[in-house]
Design a protein around this motif. Structure first.
Motif, PDB file in Angstrom:
ATOM      1  N   ASP A  89       0.872  -1.182   0.000  1.00  0.00           N
ATOM      2  CA  ASP A  89       0.000   0.000   0.000  1.00  0.00           C
ATOM      3  C   ASP A  89       0.904   1.226   0.000  1.00  0.00           C
ATOM      4  O   ASP A  89       1.502   1.571   1.024  1.00  0.00           O
ATOM      5  N   VAL A  91       1.051   4.382   0.480  1.00  0.00           N
ATOM      6  CA  VAL A  91       0.347   5.557   1.018  1.00  0.00           C
ATOM      7  C   VAL A  91       1.147   6.853   0.781  1.00  0.00           C
ATOM      8  O   VAL A  91       2.309   6.960   1.193  1.00  0.00           O
ATOM      9  N   ARG A 116      -2.203  -1.944  -3.927  1.00  0.00           N
ATOM     10  CA  ARG A 116      -3.497  -1.232  -3.845  1.00  0.00           C
ATOM     11  C   ARG A 116      -3.267   0.198  -3.399  1.00  0.00           C
ATOM     12  O   ARG A 116      -2.612   0.438  -2.388  1.00  0.00           O
ATOM     13  N   GLU A 121      -1.608   7.958  -6.045  1.00  0.00           N
ATOM     14  CA  GLU A 121      -0.464   7.135  -5.609  1.00  0.00           C
ATOM     15  C   GLU A 121       0.008   6.199  -6.724  1.00  0.00           C
ATOM     16  O   GLU A 121       1.220   6.097  -7.001  1.00  0.00           O
ATOM     17  N   CYS A 191      -6.308   1.570   3.834  1.00  0.00           N
ATOM     18  CA  CYS A 191      -5.304   0.687   4.459  1.00  0.00           C
ATOM     19  C   CYS A 191      -5.924  -0.656   4.863  1.00  0.00           C
ATOM     20  O   CYS A 191      -5.336  -1.720   4.648  1.00  0.00           O
TER      21      CYS A 191
END
Ligand code: ATP
Ligand code: TZP
Ligand code: MG
Ligand code: MG
Length: 261
Positions: A89, A91, A116, A121, A191
Protein backbone atom coordinates in the motif's frame (compact mmCIF):
# COMPACT_ATOMS: atom_id res chain seq x y z
CA UNK A 1 -19.75 -21.78 -5.75
CA UNK A 2 -18.87 -20.32 -2.35
CA UNK A 3 -17.42 -16.80 -2.17
CA UNK A 4 -13.81 -16.33 -1.02
CA UNK A 5 -15.03 -14.60 2.16
CA UNK A 6 -16.29 -18.01 3.34
CA UNK A 7 -12.80 -19.45 2.69
CA UNK A 8 -11.15 -16.61 4.68
CA UNK A 9 -13.52 -17.30 7.60
CA UNK A 10 -12.70 -21.02 7.43
CA UNK A 11 -8.91 -20.66 7.16
CA UNK A 12 -8.44 -17.58 9.42
CA UNK A 13 -5.21 -16.55 7.64
CA UNK A 14 -2.50 -14.84 9.70
CA UNK A 15 -1.88 -11.39 8.18
CA UNK A 16 1.46 -9.79 9.11
CA UNK A 17 1.11 -6.00 8.86
CA UNK A 18 3.95 -3.53 8.83
CA UNK A 19 1.66 -0.56 8.70
CA UNK A 20 1.22 3.02 9.80
CA UNK A 21 0.56 4.31 13.29
CA UNK A 22 -2.76 5.91 12.32
CA UNK A 23 -4.57 2.74 11.27
CA UNK A 24 -3.08 -0.10 13.30
CA UNK A 25 -6.02 -0.59 15.65
CA UNK A 26 -8.68 -0.20 12.92
CA UNK A 27 -6.78 -2.64 10.69
CA UNK A 28 -6.54 -5.26 13.45
CA UNK A 29 -10.24 -4.93 14.32
CA UNK A 30 -11.20 -4.98 10.65
CA UNK A 31 -9.21 -8.15 10.00
CA UNK A 32 -10.85 -9.81 13.01
CA UNK A 33 -14.28 -8.82 11.65
CA UNK A 34 -13.38 -10.31 8.26
CA UNK A 35 -12.38 -13.58 9.96
CA UNK A 36 -8.60 -13.29 9.56
CA UNK A 37 -5.94 -13.14 12.31
CA UNK A 38 -3.95 -9.89 12.42
CA UNK A 39 -0.45 -9.35 13.75
CA UNK A 40 1.51 -6.10 13.73
CA UNK A 41 5.27 -6.67 13.97
CA UNK A 42 7.70 -3.95 12.93
CA UNK A 43 11.10 -4.60 14.55
CA UNK A 44 13.89 -5.64 12.18
CA UNK A 45 14.88 -8.26 14.79
CA UNK A 46 11.63 -10.23 14.22
CA UNK A 47 10.03 -9.32 10.89
CA UNK A 48 11.74 -12.07 8.87
CA UNK A 49 10.54 -14.77 11.25
CA UNK A 50 6.99 -13.36 11.39
CA UNK A 51 6.71 -12.95 7.62
CA UNK A 52 7.80 -16.57 7.11
CA UNK A 53 4.96 -17.99 9.22
CA UNK A 54 2.30 -15.57 7.95
CA UNK A 55 -0.32 -16.35 5.31
CA UNK A 56 0.31 -12.90 3.74
CA UNK A 57 2.33 -9.77 4.47
CA UNK A 58 1.16 -6.14 4.10
CA UNK A 59 3.73 -3.37 3.58
CA UNK A 60 2.10 0.03 4.18
CA UNK A 61 4.28 3.17 4.10
CA UNK A 62 1.75 5.56 5.74
CA UNK A 63 4.03 6.78 8.54
CA UNK A 64 7.33 5.50 7.22
CA UNK A 65 10.82 5.92 8.64
CA UNK A 66 14.11 4.77 7.12
CA UNK A 67 14.29 1.99 9.76
CA UNK A 68 10.76 0.85 8.97
CA UNK A 69 11.42 0.69 5.25
CA UNK A 70 14.53 -1.42 5.98
CA UNK A 71 12.32 -3.74 8.07
CA UNK A 72 9.75 -3.92 5.25
CA UNK A 73 12.45 -5.04 2.84
CA UNK A 74 13.66 -7.73 5.27
CA UNK A 75 10.06 -8.94 5.77
CA UNK A 76 9.31 -8.84 2.05
CA UNK A 77 12.41 -10.83 1.11
CA UNK A 78 11.66 -13.41 3.79
CA UNK A 79 8.06 -13.70 2.54
CA UNK A 80 9.35 -14.13 -1.02
CA UNK A 81 11.64 -16.98 0.07
CA UNK A 82 8.79 -18.71 1.91
CA UNK A 83 6.27 -18.23 -0.93
CA UNK A 84 4.11 -15.90 1.18
CA UNK A 85 2.22 -13.23 -0.83
CA UNK A 86 3.10 -9.55 -0.27
CA UNK A 87 0.70 -6.58 -0.69
CA UNK A 88 2.08 -3.04 -1.03
CA UNK A 89 0.00 0.00 0.00
CA UNK A 90 2.00 3.01 -1.28
CA UNK A 91 0.35 5.56 1.02
CA UNK A 92 1.14 9.14 -0.02
CA UNK A 93 3.53 8.27 -2.87
CA UNK A 94 4.00 11.44 -4.88
CA UNK A 95 3.42 13.72 -1.87
CA UNK A 96 7.09 13.61 -0.83
CA UNK A 97 10.29 12.39 -2.44
CA UNK A 98 10.99 10.13 0.56
CA UNK A 99 7.70 8.25 0.06
CA UNK A 100 8.24 7.86 -3.68
CA UNK A 101 11.85 6.72 -3.28
CA UNK A 102 10.96 4.29 -0.49
CA UNK A 103 8.13 2.67 -2.46
CA UNK A 104 10.43 2.32 -5.47
CA UNK A 105 13.13 0.79 -3.25
CA UNK A 106 10.63 -1.77 -1.93
CA UNK A 107 9.55 -2.61 -5.49
CA UNK A 108 13.17 -3.07 -6.56
CA UNK A 109 14.09 -5.38 -3.68
CA UNK A 110 10.88 -7.29 -2.97
CA UNK A 111 8.73 -9.31 -5.35
CA UNK A 112 5.38 -7.69 -4.57
CA UNK A 113 2.30 -9.84 -5.36
CA UNK A 114 -0.07 -6.89 -5.78
CA UNK A 115 -0.45 -3.17 -5.09
CA UNK A 116 -3.50 -1.23 -3.84
CA UNK A 117 -3.60 2.54 -3.82
CA UNK A 118 -5.62 5.57 -4.83
CA UNK A 119 -5.25 7.01 -8.35
CA UNK A 120 -2.69 9.64 -7.38
CA UNK A 121 -0.46 7.14 -5.61
CA UNK A 122 -0.58 4.60 -8.43
CA UNK A 123 0.05 7.33 -11.03
CA UNK A 124 3.14 8.53 -9.19
CA UNK A 125 4.37 4.97 -8.73
CA UNK A 126 4.03 4.44 -12.47
CA UNK A 127 5.82 7.72 -13.25
CA UNK A 128 2.68 9.56 -14.39
CA UNK A 129 2.40 13.13 -13.14
CA UNK A 130 -0.53 13.43 -10.67
CA UNK A 131 -1.23 15.41 -7.55
CA UNK A 132 -1.11 13.76 -4.12
CA UNK A 133 -1.93 15.99 -1.16
CA UNK A 134 -0.89 14.29 2.09
CA UNK A 135 -2.42 10.82 1.74
CA UNK A 136 -5.25 11.83 -0.64
CA UNK A 137 -5.09 11.57 -4.41
CA UNK A 138 -6.67 13.76 -7.07
CA UNK A 139 -9.95 12.57 -8.55
CA UNK A 140 -9.71 13.88 -12.13
CA UNK A 141 -7.70 10.96 -13.52
CA UNK A 142 -9.08 8.45 -16.06
CA UNK A 143 -8.57 5.39 -13.88
CA UNK A 144 -9.06 2.79 -16.61
CA UNK A 145 -6.35 4.36 -18.79
CA UNK A 146 -4.14 4.80 -15.74
CA UNK A 147 -4.63 1.16 -14.70
CA UNK A 148 -3.53 -0.08 -18.13
CA UNK A 149 -0.50 2.22 -18.16
CA UNK A 150 0.47 1.41 -14.58
CA UNK A 151 0.32 -2.31 -15.23
CA UNK A 152 2.44 -1.91 -18.39
CA UNK A 153 5.05 0.00 -16.39
CA UNK A 154 5.07 -1.95 -13.13
CA UNK A 155 4.13 -5.46 -14.38
CA UNK A 156 2.41 -6.16 -11.04
CA UNK A 157 -1.34 -6.82 -10.58
CA UNK A 158 -2.84 -3.74 -9.01
CA UNK A 159 -6.04 -2.13 -7.74
CA UNK A 160 -6.78 1.57 -8.07
CA UNK A 161 -9.54 2.55 -5.64
CA UNK A 162 -11.80 5.57 -5.32
CA UNK A 163 -15.40 6.21 -6.35
CA UNK A 164 -14.90 3.39 -8.88
CA UNK A 165 -12.30 0.68 -8.38
CA UNK A 166 -10.25 -0.92 -11.12
CA UNK A 167 -8.27 -4.14 -10.86
CA UNK A 168 -5.80 -4.86 -13.62
CA UNK A 169 -3.32 -7.51 -14.68
CA UNK A 170 -2.02 -8.98 -17.93
CA UNK A 171 -4.84 -8.76 -20.45
CA UNK A 172 -7.71 -8.22 -17.99
CA UNK A 173 -9.33 -5.25 -16.36
CA UNK A 174 -12.20 -5.38 -13.86
CA UNK A 175 -14.18 -2.31 -12.87
CA UNK A 176 -16.16 -2.38 -9.61
CA UNK A 177 -18.72 0.25 -8.67
CA UNK A 178 -19.84 -0.55 -5.15
CA UNK A 179 -18.86 1.36 -2.02
CA UNK A 180 -19.99 4.54 -0.27
CA UNK A 181 -18.58 8.10 0.06
CA UNK A 182 -18.62 7.70 3.87
CA UNK A 183 -15.57 5.46 3.43
CA UNK A 184 -13.62 8.62 2.59
CA UNK A 185 -14.49 10.00 6.06
CA UNK A 186 -12.96 7.06 7.92
CA UNK A 187 -9.18 7.05 8.18
CA UNK A 188 -7.71 3.73 7.22
CA UNK A 189 -10.52 2.70 4.85
CA UNK A 190 -7.90 2.21 2.13
CA UNK A 191 -5.30 0.69 4.46
CA UNK A 192 -7.77 -1.85 5.84
CA UNK A 193 -8.84 -2.74 2.30
CA UNK A 194 -5.19 -3.53 1.46
CA UNK A 195 -5.07 -5.87 4.47
CA UNK A 196 -8.37 -7.49 3.45
CA UNK A 197 -6.97 -8.02 -0.06
CA UNK A 198 -3.99 -9.74 1.59
CA UNK A 199 -6.37 -12.08 3.44
CA UNK A 200 -8.26 -12.89 0.22
CA UNK A 201 -5.16 -13.55 -1.91
CA UNK A 202 -3.78 -15.82 0.82
CA UNK A 203 -6.70 -18.25 0.34
CA UNK A 204 -6.80 -18.15 -3.48
CA UNK A 205 -4.62 -19.12 -6.43
CA UNK A 206 -5.89 -16.22 -8.56
CA UNK A 207 -4.50 -12.86 -7.47
CA UNK A 208 -6.74 -10.51 -9.46
CA UNK A 209 -9.92 -12.52 -8.83
CA UNK A 210 -9.12 -12.46 -5.12
CA UNK A 211 -8.50 -8.70 -5.30
CA UNK A 212 -11.80 -7.97 -7.01
CA UNK A 213 -13.70 -10.37 -4.70
CA UNK A 214 -12.17 -8.59 -1.69
CA UNK A 215 -13.17 -5.16 -3.05
CA UNK A 216 -16.76 -6.26 -3.85
CA UNK A 217 -17.15 -7.78 -0.40
CA UNK A 218 -15.67 -4.72 1.33
CA UNK A 219 -17.74 -2.21 -0.58
CA UNK A 220 -20.99 -4.17 -0.23
CA UNK A 221 -20.34 -4.16 3.54
CA UNK A 222 -19.90 -0.36 3.34
CA UNK A 223 -23.19 0.05 1.44
CA UNK A 224 -25.05 -2.02 4.02
CA UNK A 225 -23.50 -0.05 6.87
CA UNK A 226 -24.48 3.25 5.21
CA UNK A 227 -28.10 2.04 4.97
CA UNK A 228 -28.13 2.07 8.78
CA UNK A 229 -25.92 5.08 9.66
CA UNK A 230 -25.26 8.39 7.87
CA UNK A 231 -22.49 9.84 10.07
CA UNK A 232 -18.80 8.82 10.03
CA UNK A 233 -18.48 7.67 13.67
CA UNK A 234 -21.45 5.33 13.77
CA UNK A 235 -20.79 4.33 10.13
CA UNK A 236 -17.31 3.13 11.11
CA UNK A 237 -18.72 0.84 13.79
CA UNK A 238 -21.55 -0.38 11.54
CA UNK A 239 -19.00 -1.07 8.81
CA UNK A 240 -16.98 -3.38 11.09
CA UNK A 241 -20.26 -5.14 11.96
CA UNK A 242 -21.08 -5.59 8.27
CA UNK A 243 -17.60 -6.94 7.50
CA UNK A 244 -18.47 -9.58 10.08
CA UNK A 245 -21.97 -10.21 8.74
CA UNK A 246 -21.90 -9.97 4.94
CA UNK A 247 -21.90 -13.35 3.19
CA UNK A 248 -21.55 -14.64 -0.36
CA UNK A 249 -25.29 -14.35 -1.03
CA UNK A 250 -25.40 -10.66 -0.01
CA UNK A 251 -22.36 -9.92 -2.19
CA UNK A 252 -23.85 -11.67 -5.25
CA UNK A 253 -27.05 -9.67 -4.82
CA UNK A 254 -25.38 -6.24 -4.61
CA UNK A 255 -22.10 -6.43 -6.49
CA UNK A 256 -21.62 -4.32 -9.63
CA UNK A 257 -18.71 -5.57 -11.72
CA UNK A 258 -17.64 -4.98 -15.33
CA UNK A 259 -14.96 -7.08 -16.95
CA UNK A 260 -13.07 -5.89 -20.04
CA UNK A 261 -9.84 -6.58 -21.86
P1 ATP B 1 -7.58 8.30 -0.10
O1 ATP B 1 -6.52 8.59 0.89
O2 ATP B 1 -7.46 9.05 -1.41
O3 ATP B 1 -8.95 8.39 0.53
P2 ATP B 1 -7.46 5.48 0.36
O4 ATP B 1 -6.16 4.81 0.41
O5 ATP B 1 -8.16 5.77 1.63
O6 ATP B 1 -7.35 6.78 -0.53
P3 ATP B 1 -9.75 4.92 -1.19
O7 ATP B 1 -9.47 5.08 -2.64
O8 ATP B 1 -10.49 6.02 -0.49
O9 ATP B 1 -8.40 4.56 -0.46
O10 ATP B 1 -10.52 3.53 -1.05
C1 ATP B 1 -10.93 2.99 0.17
C2 ATP B 1 -12.29 2.36 -0.04
O11 ATP B 1 -13.27 3.39 -0.19
C3 ATP B 1 -12.42 1.49 -1.28
O12 ATP B 1 -13.21 0.38 -0.95
C4 ATP B 1 -13.13 2.39 -2.29
O13 ATP B 1 -13.86 1.64 -3.21
C5 ATP B 1 -14.03 3.19 -1.38
N1 ATP B 1 -14.37 4.54 -1.87
C6 ATP B 1 -13.52 5.60 -1.92
N2 ATP B 1 -14.16 6.69 -2.40
C7 ATP B 1 -15.43 6.30 -2.66
C8 ATP B 1 -16.62 6.98 -3.17
N3 ATP B 1 -16.58 8.27 -3.51
N4 ATP B 1 -17.74 6.26 -3.33
C9 ATP B 1 -17.78 4.96 -3.00
N5 ATP B 1 -16.72 4.26 -2.48
C10 ATP B 1 -15.57 4.92 -2.32
N1 TZP C 1 -1.54 9.93 7.58
C1 TZP C 1 -0.53 9.10 7.40
S1 TZP C 1 -1.03 7.48 7.16
C2 TZP C 1 -2.66 7.93 7.27
C3 TZP C 1 -2.76 9.31 7.50
C4 TZP C 1 -4.02 10.08 7.69
C5 TZP C 1 -3.76 6.96 7.12
C6 TZP C 1 -4.16 6.82 5.69
O1 TZP C 1 -5.18 5.87 5.57
P1 TZP C 1 -6.01 5.68 4.23
O2 TZP C 1 -6.50 4.29 4.32
O3 TZP C 1 -5.06 5.87 3.11
O4 TZP C 1 -7.14 6.69 4.22
MG1 MG D 1 -9.52 7.09 2.20
MG1 MG E 1 -4.43 5.10 1.45
Amino acid sequence: MSHLIEEVRKQQPLIHNITNQVVMNFTANGLYAVGAAPVMAHAKEEVEEMARIASAVVLNIGTLTKEQVDAMILAGKSANQAGVPVVLDPVGVGATTFRTDSANRILQEVKVTCIRGNAGEIANLAGVDAQVRGVEGSSDIDVQKLAKLAFETLQIPLAITGEKDVVVDQGAQVSISNGHPLLTKVTGAGCLLSAVIAAFISVSDHVTEAMSDAISYYNVAAEKAAEKHAYPGSFQVAFLDQLFEVDGAAISKKKRINRSL
